[in-house]
Design a protein around this motif. Structure first.
Motif, PDB file in Angstrom:
ATOM      1  N   LEU A 449     -30.213  55.460 -11.231  1.00 23.65           N
ATOM      2  CA  LEU A 449     -29.007  55.382 -12.039  1.00 23.65           C
ATOM      3  C   LEU A 449     -27.756  55.755 -11.249  1.00 23.65           C
ATOM      4  N   ALA A 475     -28.487  51.018  -9.722  1.00 24.65           N
ATOM      5  CA  ALA A 475     -27.471  50.700 -10.731  1.00 24.65           C
ATOM      6  C   ALA A 475     -26.402  49.753 -10.231  1.00 24.65           C
ATOM      7  N   ILE A 483     -32.318  48.475 -16.621  1.00 22.93           N
ATOM      8  CA  ILE A 483     -32.739  49.829 -16.971  1.00 22.93           C
ATOM      9  C   ILE A 483     -33.672  49.821 -18.185  1.00 22.93           C
ATOM     10  N   ARG A 491     -31.680  60.229 -11.323  1.00 24.65           N
ATOM     11  CA  ARG A 491     -30.230  60.286 -11.155  1.00 24.65           C
ATOM     12  C   ARG A 491     -29.825  61.601 -10.516  1.00 24.65           C
ATOM     13  N   PHE A 513     -27.540  53.333 -20.257  1.00 23.17           N
ATOM     14  CA  PHE A 513     -28.424  54.499 -20.321  1.00 23.17           C
ATOM     15  C   PHE A 513     -28.161  55.321 -21.578  1.00 23.17           C
TER      16      PHE A 513
END
Length: 559
Positions: A449, A475, A483, A491, A513
């Motif tokens: 992420l 990302a 995702i 992350r 997210f």
């Protein structure tokens, strides 16, 4: 009866041969020490190439060379696979590791580059110029920096320089054996990187045209040139023909990627200045300004070959949308040659001034080498790893280094101090193994992420060496909607810096997210030496067979 020393042995034992041996040995020793002290993983392209080398070695070890090569050549459409093929014998003799790949391939090709630069300069301007050019190329920051990482550019550049060195000894394409040898070396270079042809074309054409103008044996020259090109094509063909259309398509898409990455596109002023700035970054300010002065002298003296060696790829890469400083790496031997030849021109005016210039440049080069390799200080690009803070835009590519006396250490290559902190990926891989067993899947879908570089290529290679195959997406590089299919989200907490062109995707991925956040929980947290914390998020409940994440959300809302 006296025993005569063979000519090749005599040349090796001569002062230039000993000089080259000492330079190469010194660099190998320093590289070995540096790699021993450095624990920073291979990131970005270098990490990707390392993973590919592990995959090829794994197949070669289990299926044999023929099956491995057949499978690789019939499926590989990214780059020619010579780099990862070259590591397989080293992994067999020693072990599969980043240091073996870097030292065994990049370190040895660096020695080839130094020696090839010497032989090019010697053939054109004599032994003294050859020694100075070899010393200069060994002290260019990006050159010795590349010997400490695992990229295509250094091995390809070494083959290009060796090819030109051999071509210079063919008496203008009249020596058939010389042309055949040059074609073999050029063919190997094409196995390493397709852009090798951009650096060979100019010098080869100069040698060819010069031969036609100064020799009456034109038939012999055309035959030699055909033998050179034909041999190279024959050797390179297996790396290109099996997937030729896909390779052309991939090369085209890669060339157009620069528009997406906010690189200057087309032959605009910004495009033409991009590699001017890049050369300054690659050489450091002092060597760069020395080259600018020397280039003027080369133009005035019509020193065509090294100028064309630089100018042709400069124009080609300036016109291609996708731009990166190291794409011009193959021109660095010509830069060293131009500086060394200009000092030799100065010698005809003043021997004292020429000797002083040589001493100053080489002394500065040694100091810059020591400072760049071991001095404590900031590392350019290190903010991607060593700065928490908020999601923010990375500073644009500018000439901000011109005020520095020494080359600014770069995180992306090895022209920096070693980073001894242990970036241990094994704890993350342990957690991924548990999640893979929980999901009963062989290929775990992992979404990075934060686009944190250490959570991409280094994690993939570490997992691969444990027998895991991660489907890892990032990302800022893929559709944020991917995702939704992730088994695991990782992350970096505390924010990160990112290129402006990737900001939009990063923001969209975070928004996506937030929609899926109720489905995930923080399973564990890991700390990295830069002070950042890495969150490892897994799904609270596994989706029912045949349902994707959107269907799962809908089902949850109805209960």
């Amino acid at each position: 009866m006296t025993n005569k020393i063979p000519r090749s042995t005599s040349a090796l034992l001569s002062a230039p041969g000993l000089f080259l041996f000492l330079i190469c040995t010194a660099h190998l020793i320093v590289t070995f020490i540096w790699l021993t002290l450095d624990s920073f993983p291979l990131v970005w392209d270098a990490g990707d190439y390392y993973t590919r080398s592990l995959m090829f070695f794994d197949i070669q070890k289990n299926a044999g060379w023929i099956s491995a090569l057949h499978g690789l050549l019939s499926t590989e459409n990214y780059h020619p696979p010579g780099l990862w093929i070259a590591t397989a014998p080293l992994y067999s003799i020693f072990w599969a590791s980043e240091n073996v790949a870097v030292f065994g391939v990049s370190g040895l090709f660096f020695c080839v580059l130094i020696c090839s630069t010497y032989f090019c300069a010697k053939k054109m301007s004599g032994v003294r110029v050859g020694c100075v050019a070899a010393a200069l190329i060994s002290l260019f920051p990006t050159a010795f920096g590349m010997s400490r990482t695992f990229l295509l550019d250094l091995p390809a550049c070494a083959c290009v320089t060796a090819t030109i060195a051999v071509l210079l000894r063919t008496r203008g394409f009249e020596s058939r054996w010389g042309c055949f040898a040059a074609g073999c070396v050029f063919g190997i270079g094409l196995w390493l990187k397709e852009s090798s042809v951009f650096f060979i074309a100019g010098p080869a054409l100069v040698i060819f045209v010069s031969a036609l103008l100064h020799s009456s044996r034109r038939g012999q020259i055309f035959l030699g040139a055909g033998l050179f090109v034909g041999t190279a094509c024959l050797i390179a063909a297996p790396a290109y023909l099996p997937n030729f259309s896909e390779r052309v398509q991939g090369f085209t898409l890669n060339a157009l990627q620069g528009g997406v990455e906010n690189d200057p596109t087309g032959l605009t002023r910004e495009s033409l200045l991009f590699y001017y700035v890049a050369l300054e970054r690659m050489l450091g300010p002092v060597f760069f300004y020395a080259f600018c002065v020397a280039a003027v002298a080369s133009i005035l003296t019509r020193n065509v070959l090294p100028l064309v060696w630089i100018a042709l790829p400069y124009l080609i890469f300036s016109g291609i949308d996708n731009k990166c400083a190291r794409y011009m790496f193959g021109a660095l031997p010509a830069v060293a040659l131009i500086i060394a030849q200009s000092i030799d021109i100065l010698r005809s005016k003043s021997k004292l001034l020429a000797n002083a210039t040589t001493a100053i440049l080489l002394s500065f080069g040694v100091l810059q080498f020591a400072f760049s390799s071991f001095r404590e200080g900031p590392i350019d690009g290190g903010h991607l790893f060593f700065s928490p803070g908020q999601l923010s835009v990375e500073a644009p590519y500018t000439t901000r280094h011109l005020s520095n006396l020494f080359y600014v250490q770069e995180i992306a290559d090895g022209a920096r101090r070693p980073i001894p902190e242990l970036w241990n990926m094994q704890a993350l891989v342990d957690a991924l193994e548990l999640e893979q067993a929980r999901n009963l899947t062989y290929g775990l879908n992992v979404f990075n992420l934060s686009d944190y570089p250490l959570l991409s290529a280094p994690l993939i290679s570490a997992a691969y060496q444990r027998g895991m195959r991660l489907n890892l997406t990032s990302a800022a590089w893929t559709s944020p909607e991917q995702i939704r299919t992730a088994h695991v989200i990782i992350r970096k907490i505390g924010g990160y810096e990112i290129d402006s062109w990737r900001m939009d995707k990063a923001v969209r991925a975070h928004a996506e997210f937030e929609k899926l956040a109720p489905q995930f929980k923080v399973s564990s947290t890991f700390s990295f030496p830069d002070g950042s914390n890495i969150e490892f998020l897994t799904r609270r409940a596994l989706p029912a067979p045949g349902l994707n994440s959107d269907q799962e959300v809908a089902g949850d809302s109805n209960t």
